[in-house]
Design an enzyme around this catalytic site. Structure first.
Site: not given
Lengths: 312, 312
Positions: B131, B184
């Site tokens: 991530e 994001t």
């Protein structure tokens, strides 16, 4: 029925990470309210024991009788008359839910004497009115567990959404009251209005962990989740030697330890009664080192709430 | 073993009130990683399907292979060589945990190929590294559920404390992906750093309610608790007609509806598969009214996590 006598338990509100949303009842101490009907309408206070004369004696200004008047008005009852006796078995302003225990005992007692026009759960808003009379704020985290028993979550205040969750059978509370006093309004006043998003996320994680730990009977998870990064760091400065007392509890096996309500009482949760007793001893001893006398109570989570002790 | 093929599921992170602390896996879609040993040391990417050529092809820059290199380094293995094929079955930047599914499939695959030197739970920090490579931030609310399956709580990031809780058997997720893209990093950037204490308390109440509702199988409580007063009001402005789509879901029986991850996908929870399908139809139709094409998936909460599809 002409007479009733009701007990309602002390409570631990806030419960570490759960400011304003968690509370639980313990088995003792608790307050007792007696009501005896009389012929003339109106509520009068006959006696109050254990408050050193500090609570109001006028019915509409006292939380217990104020709540009764509120309920009678709601029910449209104008011809009811009674005299009320209140036995305070815990100190005022102690952080043990003193006013909540009295208000809950009072509203349960009058509801029973009137043959239960309302369910216990429906009495909650009336008991909250007692908190408003006593402290200026109608919070539910003491009256909720005092009325419903068990470990209570206040999901929402508007609309009111309050329920209890199961807890592990071997979970004991140690409640320690140091002989100092904190005013609830002062304890609210020193809190900041804003919280960092980072601390909000930490607190949410611990709230989720504590609910899951209680429901999964995972004592380690309960302990790991008893972390309060928002309220405890601010309010603990009002309690002398708070950090030493907390550390002593943790060093002697407590799962977690924090402020009860807005203090000055502190509570710890432990697995097993023996551990909970030992934790109480070391917490008292640590307060004693600071020259502060303290009393302690060890109890299971009280699952039943108020108890009718006598009626006739 | 010379070859392995692993599936890891899409995930819904944040889950309404549970920003950064809640996530759950669904049954499909999901990404698939194939690894085949080769004689020379070093990891090479053989093929990536379904990314329209947008993902990095250099092993150390790609989340999937970057995670594998990270794990090999941790294990002190220097002579391992393989070629990797990645099948992306969900759009990038969709809010469906696309990078998490790839990273988890990758790290589980290489761990299995090496005869499982680490447990699945111990792979979590490595998957989080994926991530970080993909989005710059090592969050766990997608990789946690993609790796462990189920409904996952991230109690704490430091130290890392992640576990799953039981969910009701008839709880279905509808995941709707509108054909727009949100970055994001942008979605994080628009959040405020401070939250009012009042909103923090509301959110904590809902976090507690959602955990209790899931564990007590109380569908009404699950629905009442799916209220986000902190993140959704800010991020929803990035999704055209968010409020109309959400209202359509609620009007057709969804327990609750919110943003999946950082969006633009939205998810709803429903009781029963038929209701979940109907909710998907009205959500898609509402997006269509705004001229936005959308796809939907209906699924139980995935309790198993990654699946080894083939090995030899």
């Amino acid at each position: 029925m002409n007479y009733i006598k009701v007990f309602a338990p002390a409570t631990v509100a806030n419960v570490s990470c759960g400011f304003d949303i968690f509370g639980f009842a313990i088995e003792e101490p608790g307050d007792i309210v007696e009501i005896r009907r009389r012929d003339e309408p109106g509520i009068v206070i006959k006696d109050i024991f254990g408050d050193d004369g500090r609570l109001p004696r006028k019915a509409e200004k006292n939380a217990v009788t104020g709540v009764m008047l509120h309920l009678l008005k709601h029910l449209g009852i104008t011809d009811f008359g009674c005299e009320v006796t209140l036995h305070k078995n815990m100190p005022l302003g102690s952080g043990m839910g003193s006013s909540a225990a009295s208000a809950v005992a009072g509203v349960v007692a009058i509801n029973e004497l009137l043959d239960c026009p309302l369910s216990r759960a429906d009495l909650l808003p009336f008991a909250m009115e007692g908190e408003r009379i006593a402290s200026g704020s109608a919070h539910a985290d003491n009256v909720g567990p005092a009325l419903l028993g068990g470990f209570v979550i206040i999901r929402s205040y508007a609309p009111l959404d309050v329920f209890s969750i199961p807890v592990p059978g071997d979970l004991f509370c140690t409640l320690v009251h140091p002989d100092i006093e904190i005013n609830t309004k002062d304890a609210r006043y020193i809190l900041r209005d804003e919280v960092s998003l980072k601390n909000t996320i930490s607190q949410m994680g611990n709230v989720a962990g504590l609910v899951a730990g209680l429901m999964m009977e995972d004592y380690d998870l309960i302990g790991r989740s008893m972390v309060d990064v928002i309220i405890e760091p601010v309010r603990s400065i009002l309690i002398p030697d708070f950090n030493l007392v907390k550390q002593a509890a943790l060093d002697h096996g407590a799962l977690g330890c924090s402020i009860s309500g807005s203090g000055p009482s502190m509570f710890a949760l432990s697995r097993g009664v023996e551990n909970a007793k030992k934790v109480g001893e070391v917490m008292k001893a640590t307060f004693a080192n600071a020259g502060i006398e303290a009393t302690s109570h060890v109890s299971l989570i009280n699952k039943g709430g108020p108890v009718v002790l006598d009626k006739n």
